[in-house]
Enzyme design. Structure first.
Site, mmCIF file in Angstrom:
data_model
loop_
_atom_site.group_PDB
_atom_site.id
_atom_site.type_symbol
_atom_site.label_atom_id
_atom_site.label_comp_id
_atom_site.label_asym_id
_atom_site.label_seq_id
_atom_site.Cartn_x
_atom_site.Cartn_y
_atom_site.Cartn_z
ATOM 1 C CB THR A 44 -9.173 7.322 8.465
ATOM 2 O OG1 THR A 44 -9.757 8.268 7.570
ATOM 3 C CG2 THR A 44 -10.303 6.547 9.123
ATOM 4 C CG ASP A 45 -9.971 12.271 7.403
ATOM 5 O OD1 ASP A 45 -9.207 11.440 6.871
ATOM 6 O OD2 ASP A 45 -10.899 12.826 6.779
ATOM 7 C CB ALA A 79 -6.665 0.047 5.750
ATOM 8 C CG ASP A 127 -6.697 -13.320 5.368
ATOM 9 O OD1 ASP A 127 -6.995 -12.153 5.731
ATOM 10 O OD2 ASP A 127 -7.553 -14.193 5.147
ATOM 11 C CB THR A 129 -8.363 2.712 1.839
ATOM 12 O OG1 THR A 129 -7.798 2.166 0.646
ATOM 13 C CG2 THR A 129 -7.446 2.428 3.016
ATOM 14 C CE1 TYR A 184 -11.097 3.461 5.355
ATOM 15 C CE2 TYR A 184 -11.631 5.791 5.525
ATOM 16 C CZ TYR A 184 -10.703 4.773 5.518
ATOM 17 O OH TYR A 184 -9.368 5.072 5.685
ATOM 18 N N GLY A 236 0.825 -1.203 0.000
ATOM 19 C CA GLY A 236 0.000 0.000 0.000
ATOM 20 C C GLY A 236 0.856 1.248 0.000
#
Length: 293
Positions: A102-103, A61, A37, A63, A126, A10
């Site tokens: 995350t925000d 993640a 995994d 995303t 999410y 990522g």
């Protein structure tokens, strides 16, 4: 340090792997979903037991914000269950767990910057699944750092910078959302921040475990970010000319998942605790050719 990285292909995982490979005093096991995994608890426990990391950095993640509205089970499996299993495994070997969040855990309508203690209220699957992951990590591992970030971009993977450059190469005009604000954050700077924190922890520094915010400055709208991207691209001869940009509202660009109108994160706590400065995203655009691959 012995560092286990998940999600190594990522945006942030790629940078983490590259940066840590240059550190002679660090043993790194960098794994992607093909090799581990994280939603398989037995596989996670076996990998951690064998490698015996001192630090686990979870950069894996789900995303895809819009797809998450349909892929609910998958989102929770990757964003909640996987981090939980990694955190439990970290606790079992005495490792520190660093987890990227995350925000989107916030509602996104606050005036001003979000601080770590602000009330969470995610508006979609999410954000809900990422918040569930935060809570699971905190409950499972004593030595945990949850690093919330926003508007991530880098040379590897899909992101706003790459999308703009691709569209700008073929279109004369683009409409960009101008009423959502945040701090673009360079993936390489997130990796650097995580490594700095990991080193501090393993060297026995006095660490306040918990939640930290890390993102870029200055805060801008997506429209302003796009303008900066194209200005850099023209200046560096990556594209011949800047497309005509027009600012539109969120209502004019509907998406399956609601986006926060305010993603501004305060980075004061991480600077005071770890001497980590906010990401300077303008500097990260100085080599814009790297985002065209």
């Amino acid at each position: 340090m012995r560092v286990l990285i998940t999600g190594c292909h990522g945006q942030v995982g790629y940078c983490l792997t590259e940066q840590l490979a240059k550190n002679e005093n660090t043993r790194v096991l960098a794994l992607d979903k093909e090799h581990l995994d994280i939603t398989n608890q037995e596989a996670v426990q076996a990998t951690v037991a064998e490698f015996q990391p001192t630090v686990i950095i979870n950069a894996a993640a789900h995303t895809a914000v819009d797809k998450a509205e349909e892929e609910v089970e998958l989102s929770y499996a990757i964003n909640r269950d996987g981090p939980k299993y990694l955190a439990l495994a970290a606790q079992s070997v005495g490792a520190a767990m660093l987890h990227i969040s995350t925000d989107y855990v916030f509602e996104g309508n606050k005036a001003g910057e979000y601080v770590e203690t602000d009330t969470t209220n995610p508006q979609g699957v999410y954000g809900e699944s990422k918040l569930a992951g935060e809570l699971a990590v905190a409950a499972a591992c004593d030595k945990h750092i949850i690093l919330r970030t926003a508007w991530v971009f880098g040379e590897n993977g899909n992101n706003f910078v790459k999308t703009m450059l691709r569209l700008g190469a073929t279109r004369d005009a683009l409409s960009i959302v101008g009423d959502q604000f945040g701090g673009p954050t360079y993936a390489g700077d997130i990796a650097t921040a995580l490594i700095q924190m990991a080193k501090y922890i393993t060297q026995g520094g006095n660490v306040e475990f918990g939640i930290y915010h890390f993102s870029g400055l200055p805060h801008v709208s997506w429209f302003e970010f796009a303008e900066a991207i194209f200005d850099s691209a023209v200046k560096q001869n990556v594209i011949a000319k800047k497309p005509s940009l027009s600012s539109i509202t969120t209502e004019q660009y509907p998406t399956p998942a609601k986006r926060p109108s305010n993603s501004r994160l305060s980075t004061q706590k991480i600077t005071e605790s770890f001497s980590v400065e906010a990401s300077d995203w303008k500097v990260a655009l100085n080599n814009i050719q790297a985002y065209t691959g």
